[in-house]
Design an enzyme around this catalytic site. Structure first.
Site, PDB file in Angstrom:
ATOM      1  N   ARG A 137       0.610  10.210   0.057  1.00  0.00           N
ATOM      2  CA  ARG A 137       1.111  11.583   1.042  1.00  0.00           C
ATOM      3  C   ARG A 137       2.181  12.127   0.761  1.00  0.00           C
ATOM      4  O   ARG A 137       2.566  13.203   1.453  1.00  0.00           O
ATOM      5  CB  ARG A 137       1.178  10.936   2.686  1.00  0.00           C
ATOM      6  CG  ARG A 137       0.098  10.172   3.173  1.00  0.00           C
ATOM      7  CD  ARG A 137       0.177   9.767   4.477  1.00  0.00           C
ATOM      8  NE  ARG A 137      -0.566   8.506   4.782  1.00  0.00           N
ATOM      9  CZ  ARG A 137      -0.554   8.040   6.049  1.00  0.00           C
ATOM     10  NH1 ARG A 137       0.375   8.226   6.987  1.00  0.00           N
ATOM     11  NH2 ARG A 137      -1.524   6.854   6.296  1.00  0.00           N
ATOM     12  N   THR A 189      -4.478   6.197   1.176  1.00  0.00           N
ATOM     13  CA  THR A 189      -5.015   7.666   1.735  1.00  0.00           C
ATOM     14  C   THR A 189      -5.795   8.160   0.543  1.00  0.00           C
ATOM     15  O   THR A 189      -5.568   9.307   0.198  1.00  0.00           O
ATOM     16  CB  THR A 189      -3.840   8.783   1.966  1.00  0.00           C
ATOM     17  OG1 THR A 189      -2.840   8.096   2.749  1.00  0.00           O
ATOM     18  CG2 THR A 189      -4.402   9.838   2.653  1.00  0.00           C
ATOM     19  N   GLU A 208       0.888  -1.229  -0.097  1.00  0.00           N
ATOM     20  CA  GLU A 208      -0.185  -0.076  -0.104  1.00  0.00           C
ATOM     21  C   GLU A 208       0.929   1.170   0.025  1.00  0.00           C
ATOM     22  O   GLU A 208       1.656   1.609   1.109  1.00  0.00           O
ATOM     23  CB  GLU A 208      -1.025   0.098   1.226  1.00  0.00           C
ATOM     24  CG  GLU A 208      -1.763   1.196   1.269  1.00  0.00           C
ATOM     25  CD  GLU A 208      -2.459   1.520   2.659  1.00  0.00           C
ATOM     26  OE1 GLU A 208      -2.807   2.748   2.757  1.00  0.00           O
ATOM     27  OE2 GLU A 208      -2.721   0.421   3.413  1.00  0.00           O
ATOM     28  N   LYS A 245     -11.422  -1.679   6.266  1.00  0.00           N
ATOM     29  CA  LYS A 245     -10.479  -1.106   7.075  1.00  0.00           C
ATOM     30  C   LYS A 245     -10.885  -0.794   8.436  1.00  0.00           C
ATOM     31  O   LYS A 245     -11.671   0.303   8.413  1.00  0.00           O
ATOM     32  CB  LYS A 245      -9.354  -0.102   6.305  1.00  0.00           C
ATOM     33  CG  LYS A 245      -8.386   0.660   7.166  1.00  0.00           C
ATOM     34  CD  LYS A 245      -7.774   1.378   6.211  1.00  0.00           C
ATOM     35  CE  LYS A 245      -6.762   2.265   7.076  1.00  0.00           C
ATOM     36  NZ  LYS A 245      -6.137   3.542   6.248  1.00  0.00           N
TER      37      LYS A 245
END
Length: 213
Positions: free
Chosen positions: A51, A74, A47, A134
């Site tokens: 960011r 994200t 993953e 999640k």
């Protein structure tokens, strides 16, 4: 892609290894060797969080590494979804969920691990058809004990808890019947990446890959 199809694919991805590395990568040059080290260590699902300015290029580079299953974390907006899919991401992860984000993932055929922190959020996603989610932020929300309590009345939903999880804490989550895997950043420390210690990262990956579930 329907929510049911997305959940089925997300479950397949989560079952590939007990840990999904959550990666914050600032240098594109680290992408390929890092991916190779993690995959060789037994953690094929990667993953890459959106960011850093380099994140999309990192996804492109990692997508070429044999054996890797690369996703984008994200995800916040439909534009993020479109960009991640174009870069080669095969799944997405988000800290929460909005209707627009879910619509975009379904439109672009991107399986999503949408974040949920409460029973109501889990139920709202479940109502739409998302049965793999999640749990985030896991430790701040009470850890494995909290997820066990949430999962008790909602056994239809499986989780990938993420947020503050370490190697020592991962086992507590992986014991839960509702947990498919955990997400964690400890397998790719920034200092090791900066030093090019890919053998060290491979060793951390192997340790994580050996966790029972």
């Amino acid at each position: 892609m329907t929510p049911a199809e997305a959940s089925a694919r997300a479950a397949e991805i989560c079952r590939l290894a007990p840990v999904i590395p959550v990666l914050v990568i600032e240098e594109v040059g680290h992408a390929a060797p890092l991916a190779r080290a993690l995959v060789k260590g037994g953690l094929p699902v990667l993953e890459v969080t959106l960011r850093t300015p380099a994140a999309l290029e990192v996804i492109r580079a990692m997508a070429d590494v044999e054996g890797g299953v690369v996703g984008a974390g994200t995800l916040l907006t439909p534009a993020d979804v479109k960009a991640a899919k174009a870069a080669g991401a095969t799944f997405g992860v988000s800290p929460g969920a909005t209707e627009r984000l879910l619509d975009a993932c379904e439109e672009h055929d991107l399986p999503l691990l949408a974040g949920a922190a409460t029973c109501s959020e889990v139920m709202m996603l479940m109502e739409r058809g998302y049965t793999v989610q999640k749990f985030f932020p896991a430790e701040a929300n009470g850890g494995a004990a909290a997820l066990a309590a949430i999962g008790a009345p909602l056994p239809q939903v499986s989780f990938c808890p993420t947020g503050g999880i370490t190697l020592a804490k991962a086992a507590d989550y992986l014991k839960l019947k509702t947990v498919l895997c955990v997400g964690g950043s400890w397998v790719a420390p920034k200092a090791m990446m900066q030093a090019g210690d890919w053998a060290g990262i491979e060793a951390l990956a192997a340790e994580a890959a050996a966790l029972p579930r």
